[in-house]
Design an enzyme around this catalytic site. Structure first.
Site, PDB file in Angstrom:
ATOM      1  N   HIS A  94       1.309   3.990   1.995  1.00  0.00           N
ATOM      2  CA  HIS A  94       1.788   4.744   3.149  1.00  0.00           C
ATOM      3  C   HIS A  94       3.315   4.919   3.113  1.00  0.00           C
ATOM      4  O   HIS A  94       4.042   3.987   2.757  1.00  0.00           O
ATOM      5  CB  HIS A  94       1.369   4.068   4.448  1.00  0.00           C
ATOM      6  CG  HIS A  94      -0.066   4.296   4.802  1.00  0.00           C
ATOM      7  ND1 HIS A  94      -0.723   3.575   5.781  1.00  0.00           N
ATOM      8  CD2 HIS A  94      -0.981   5.188   4.318  1.00  0.00           C
ATOM      9  CE1 HIS A  94      -1.981   4.004   5.873  1.00  0.00           C
ATOM     10  NE2 HIS A  94      -2.153   4.972   4.989  1.00  0.00           N
ATOM     11  N   ASP A 109      -0.162  -4.107   6.244  1.00  0.00           N
ATOM     12  CA  ASP A 109      -0.815  -3.659   7.472  1.00  0.00           C
ATOM     13  C   ASP A 109      -2.265  -4.145   7.575  1.00  0.00           C
ATOM     14  O   ASP A 109      -3.080  -3.526   8.239  1.00  0.00           O
ATOM     15  CB  ASP A 109      -0.797  -2.128   7.554  1.00  0.00           C
ATOM     16  CG  ASP A 109       0.562  -1.574   7.919  1.00  0.00           C
ATOM     17  OD1 ASP A 109       1.498  -2.367   8.130  1.00  0.00           O
ATOM     18  OD2 ASP A 109       0.707  -0.338   7.974  1.00  0.00           O
ATOM     19  N   ASP A 157       5.631   4.854   5.254  1.00  0.00           N
ATOM     20  CA  ASP A 157       6.468   3.902   5.989  1.00  0.00           C
ATOM     21  C   ASP A 157       6.496   2.527   5.317  1.00  0.00           C
ATOM     22  O   ASP A 157       7.065   1.572   5.865  1.00  0.00           O
ATOM     23  CB  ASP A 157       6.035   3.788   7.456  1.00  0.00           C
ATOM     24  CG  ASP A 157       4.655   3.185   7.640  1.00  0.00           C
ATOM     25  OD1 ASP A 157       3.774   3.430   6.791  1.00  0.00           O
ATOM     26  OD2 ASP A 157       4.445   2.463   8.637  1.00  0.00           O
ATOM     27  N   HIS A 158       5.933   2.452   4.104  1.00  0.00           N
ATOM     28  CA  HIS A 158       6.023   1.238   3.296  1.00  0.00           C
ATOM     29  C   HIS A 158       6.630   1.510   1.920  1.00  0.00           C
ATOM     30  O   HIS A 158       7.018   0.573   1.230  1.00  0.00           O
ATOM     31  CB  HIS A 158       4.640   0.607   3.130  1.00  0.00           C
ATOM     32  CG  HIS A 158       4.091   0.074   4.411  1.00  0.00           C
ATOM     33  ND1 HIS A 158       4.022  -1.263   4.707  1.00  0.00           N
ATOM     34  CD2 HIS A 158       3.630   0.715   5.518  1.00  0.00           C
ATOM     35  CE1 HIS A 158       3.530  -1.421   5.932  1.00  0.00           C
ATOM     36  NE2 HIS A 158       3.279  -0.229   6.434  1.00  0.00           N
ATOM     37  N   HIS A 190       0.851  -1.195   0.000  1.00  0.00           N
ATOM     38  CA  HIS A 190       0.000   0.000   0.000  1.00  0.00           C
ATOM     39  C   HIS A 190       0.886   1.244   0.000  1.00  0.00           C
ATOM     40  O   HIS A 190       2.113   1.157   0.098  1.00  0.00           O
ATOM     41  CB  HIS A 190      -0.986  -0.006   1.171  1.00  0.00           C
ATOM     42  CG  HIS A 190      -0.381   0.030   2.538  1.00  0.00           C
ATOM     43  ND1 HIS A 190       0.373  -0.986   3.057  1.00  0.00           N
ATOM     44  CD2 HIS A 190      -0.430   0.973   3.522  1.00  0.00           C
ATOM     45  CE1 HIS A 190       0.763  -0.703   4.280  1.00  0.00           C
ATOM     46  NE2 HIS A 190       0.298   0.494   4.592  1.00  0.00           N
ATOM     47  N   HIS A 241      -7.472  -0.902   5.504  1.00  0.00           N
ATOM     48  CA  HIS A 241      -6.447  -0.024   6.073  1.00  0.00           C
ATOM     49  C   HIS A 241      -6.213   1.142   5.113  1.00  0.00           C
ATOM     50  O   HIS A 241      -6.186   2.302   5.513  1.00  0.00           O
ATOM     51  CB  HIS A 241      -5.169  -0.815   6.303  1.00  0.00           C
ATOM     52  CG  HIS A 241      -4.054  -0.026   6.911  1.00  0.00           C
ATOM     53  ND1 HIS A 241      -4.107   0.473   8.193  1.00  0.00           N
ATOM     54  CD2 HIS A 241      -2.847   0.362   6.407  1.00  0.00           C
ATOM     55  CE1 HIS A 241      -2.981   1.128   8.457  1.00  0.00           C
ATOM     56  NE2 HIS A 241      -2.216   1.085   7.391  1.00  0.00           N
TER      57      HIS A 241
END
Length: 242
Positions: free
Chosen positions: A57, A132, A59-60, A55, A113
């Site tokens: 985000h 996540d 932090d990914h 996904h 999410h």
């Protein structure tokens, strides 16, 4: 057989570095940052050829650009979130197949999410990268979706073979387990698992990957009987400070 290396990043992220010796290919799942990934690959003499994102985000995906610049790798990511992942080379959706050498992964859409969240299921390796969506004894917050979607996702994941290894992206297990005990205080499997988790964390050890069997037995979100029950548990977890 693939070799999988866990790379801690940021405060509680895990990046997964996946190597297929037969082809010499190496893939990164959800690189929060580039430096530790590039260093680990170099130390092992592995050539990174792909990134798989679950996904959008940061932090990914935060390491995508630097890893791509350093290695020339290709980035695979969810089609529904293509506009939010500018490094993307291949957009994938439900049922698409991606490969690491001869090893094939099937894309599963698991929105909730985020609206376009996906997972990568590698049946031959008996493992899945879930980002996540599913955590050890937990699930992702419902930022862009709803409880009905998450309930459907978790029931679908629960139907995978019980031995399937689940590679999630955060070390949330201790907090998740403490909440789970408030939901099912008499769950013997949960109490036993929490004792092991507490010992592992006290020793500085990671608690993931998990397995579908463990989550079926101890995860209050996967064990929710309905979307409404999951919603209640998710709302309670969002404010839980145990």
């Amino acid at each position: 057989m693939v070799e999988i290396v866990r790379i801690p990043a940021l405060s509680d992220n895990y990046i997964w570095l996946v190597h297929d010796a037969a082809s010499g290919e190496t893939m990164v799942v959800d690189p929060a940052e580039a430096e530790p990934v590039l260093a680990e690959a170099e130390a092992r003499g592995w050539r990174i050829t792909q990134i798989w994102n679950t996904h959008w985000h940061p932090d990914h995906t935060g390491g995508n650009a630097a890893i791509k610049a350093a290695t020339g790798c290709r980035v695979t990511a969810p089609a529904a979130e293509a506009a939010k992942i500018p490094t993307l080379d291949r957009a994938v959706a439900e049922g698409d197949r991606v490969s690491l050498g001869a090893i094939e992964a099937v894309v599963m859409e698991v929105p909730a999410h985020t609206a376009g969240h996906i997972a990568y299921h590698l049946p031959s390796e008996e493992l899945i990268f879930v980002g996540d969506t599913l955590f050890a004894m937990g699930c992702g917050r419902l930022f862009e979706g709803d409880a009905a979607q998450m309930h459907g996702n978790l029931q679908r994941l629960a139907a995978l073979p019980p031995e399937t290894a689940v590679y999630c992206a955060h070390e949330y297990t201790l907090a998740n387990g403490r909440f789970a005990l408030t939901v099912e205080p008499n769950n013997a499997a949960l109490r036993e698992r929490m004792a092991a988790v507490e010992a592992a964390r006290a020793a500085g050890e990671a608690t993931v990957p998990t397995t579908i069997a463990l989550e079926r037995a101890t995860n209050p979100f996967m064990r929710a009987s309905s979307a409404e029950e999951l919603a209640q548990r998710r709302q309670a977890k969002d404010i839980f400070r145990g």
